[in-house]
Design a protein around this motif. Structure first.
Motif, short mmCIF file in Angstrom:
data_model
loop_
_atom_site.label_atom_id
_atom_site.label_comp_id
_atom_site.label_asym_id
_atom_site.label_seq_id
_atom_site.Cartn_x
_atom_site.Cartn_y
_atom_site.Cartn_z
N LEU A 6 0.82 -1.20 0.00
CA LEU A 6 0.00 0.00 0.00
C LEU A 6 0.86 1.26 0.00
O LEU A 6 0.57 2.23 -0.70
N ILE A 7 1.93 1.24 0.75
CA ILE A 7 2.86 2.38 0.79
C ILE A 7 3.51 2.58 -0.57
O ILE A 7 3.63 3.72 -1.05
N GLU A 8 3.90 1.50 -1.24
CA GLU A 8 4.51 1.60 -2.57
C GLU A 8 3.51 2.16 -3.58
O GLU A 8 3.85 3.00 -4.41
N GLN A 9 2.25 1.72 -3.50
CA GLN A 9 1.22 2.27 -4.38
C GLN A 9 1.04 3.76 -4.13
O GLN A 9 0.93 4.55 -5.07
N HIS A 10 1.02 4.13 -2.87
CA HIS A 10 0.86 5.54 -2.52
C HIS A 10 2.02 6.37 -3.05
O HIS A 10 1.82 7.47 -3.59
N LYS A 11 3.24 5.86 -2.93
CA LYS A 11 4.42 6.57 -3.45
C LYS A 11 4.31 6.77 -4.96
O LYS A 11 4.64 7.83 -5.48
N ALA A 12 3.87 5.72 -5.67
CA ALA A 12 3.76 5.80 -7.13
C ALA A 12 2.71 6.84 -7.55
O ALA A 12 2.95 7.64 -8.46
N VAL A 13 1.58 6.85 -6.85
CA VAL A 13 0.53 7.82 -7.18
C VAL A 13 0.99 9.23 -6.83
O VAL A 13 0.77 10.18 -7.59
N THR A 14 1.66 9.38 -5.71
CA THR A 14 2.17 10.70 -5.32
C THR A 14 3.19 11.20 -6.34
O THR A 14 3.18 12.38 -6.70
N ALA A 15 4.04 10.32 -6.84
CA ALA A 15 5.01 10.70 -7.87
C ALA A 15 4.30 11.15 -9.14
O ALA A 15 4.70 12.13 -9.78
N ALA A 16 3.21 10.47 -9.50
CA ALA A 16 2.44 10.85 -10.69
C ALA A 16 1.82 12.23 -10.51
O ALA A 16 1.84 13.06 -11.42
N VAL A 17 1.30 12.50 -9.32
CA VAL A 17 0.72 13.82 -9.03
C VAL A 17 1.81 14.90 -9.13
O VAL A 17 1.59 15.98 -9.68
N CYS A 18 2.98 14.61 -8.60
CA CYS A 18 4.09 15.56 -8.66
C CYS A 18 4.51 15.84 -10.10
O CYS A 18 4.79 16.99 -10.46
N ASP A 19 4.55 14.80 -10.93
CA ASP A 19 4.89 14.98 -12.33
C ASP A 19 3.88 15.87 -13.04
O ASP A 19 4.25 16.76 -13.82
N ILE A 20 2.60 15.66 -12.75
CA ILE A 20 1.55 16.49 -13.35
C ILE A 20 1.68 17.92 -12.85
O ILE A 20 1.56 18.88 -13.62
N ALA A 21 1.96 18.10 -11.57
CA ALA A 21 2.09 19.44 -11.00
C ALA A 21 3.26 20.21 -11.63
O ALA A 21 3.17 21.42 -11.84
N LYS A 22 4.34 19.51 -11.97
CA LYS A 22 5.48 20.17 -12.61
C LYS A 22 5.09 20.73 -13.97
O LYS A 22 5.54 21.80 -14.36
N VAL A 23 4.26 19.99 -14.70
CA VAL A 23 3.81 20.43 -16.02
C VAL A 23 2.90 21.64 -15.90
O VAL A 23 2.96 22.57 -16.70
N VAL A 24 2.08 21.66 -14.87
CA VAL A 24 1.08 22.72 -14.70
C VAL A 24 1.72 24.04 -14.27
O VAL A 24 1.26 25.11 -14.63
N LYS A 25 2.84 24.00 -13.57
CA LYS A 25 3.46 25.23 -13.08
C LYS A 25 3.91 26.15 -14.16
O LYS A 25 4.24 26.04 -15.18
#
Length: 103
Positions: free
Chosen positions: A84-103
């Motif tokens: 569950l922690i690994e899944q959460h890390k992967a999803v959080t990384a995806a959100v961070c990648d999207i946030a970098k594009v949006v900035k």
């Protein structure tokens, strides 16, 4: 909410018209919104993949909720949350990648 009550009419070639329409569709905007944003020098950003990220976050939340319910019922005494922690890390990384594009 603002009311758009003014009309601007422009002339363009068939090719220009098609190109503008395709760009608006690619950005998932109405023609009016696309032209206004372009003319007002506003950034046009399309963040692909948000539906999948939200789906994954919901799944992780459901898993945590099920674990909490079992623990409260006394049917669960120890839990390995590694996956569950690994899944959460992967999803959080995806959100961070999207946030970098949006900035």
């Amino acid at each position: 909410m603002r009311k758009r009550n003014r009309t601007i009419t422009i002339r363009c070639t068939d090719d220009e018209y098609q190109r503008i329409h395709r760009k608006a569709e690619r950005h998932k905007l109405s023609l009016s919104d696309f032209v206004l944003r372009s003319a007002m020098d506003k950034k046009i950003i399309v963040a692909e993949g948000l539906n999948e990220v939200a789906k994954q976050q919901k799944a992780i939340g459901r898993n945590l909720n099920q674990i909490a319910m079992l623990a409260h019922e006394g049917r669960l005494h120890s839990v390995r949350l590694d996956e569950l922690i690994e899944q959460h890390k992967a999803v959080t990384a995806a959100v961070c990648d999207i946030a970098k594009v949006v900035k």
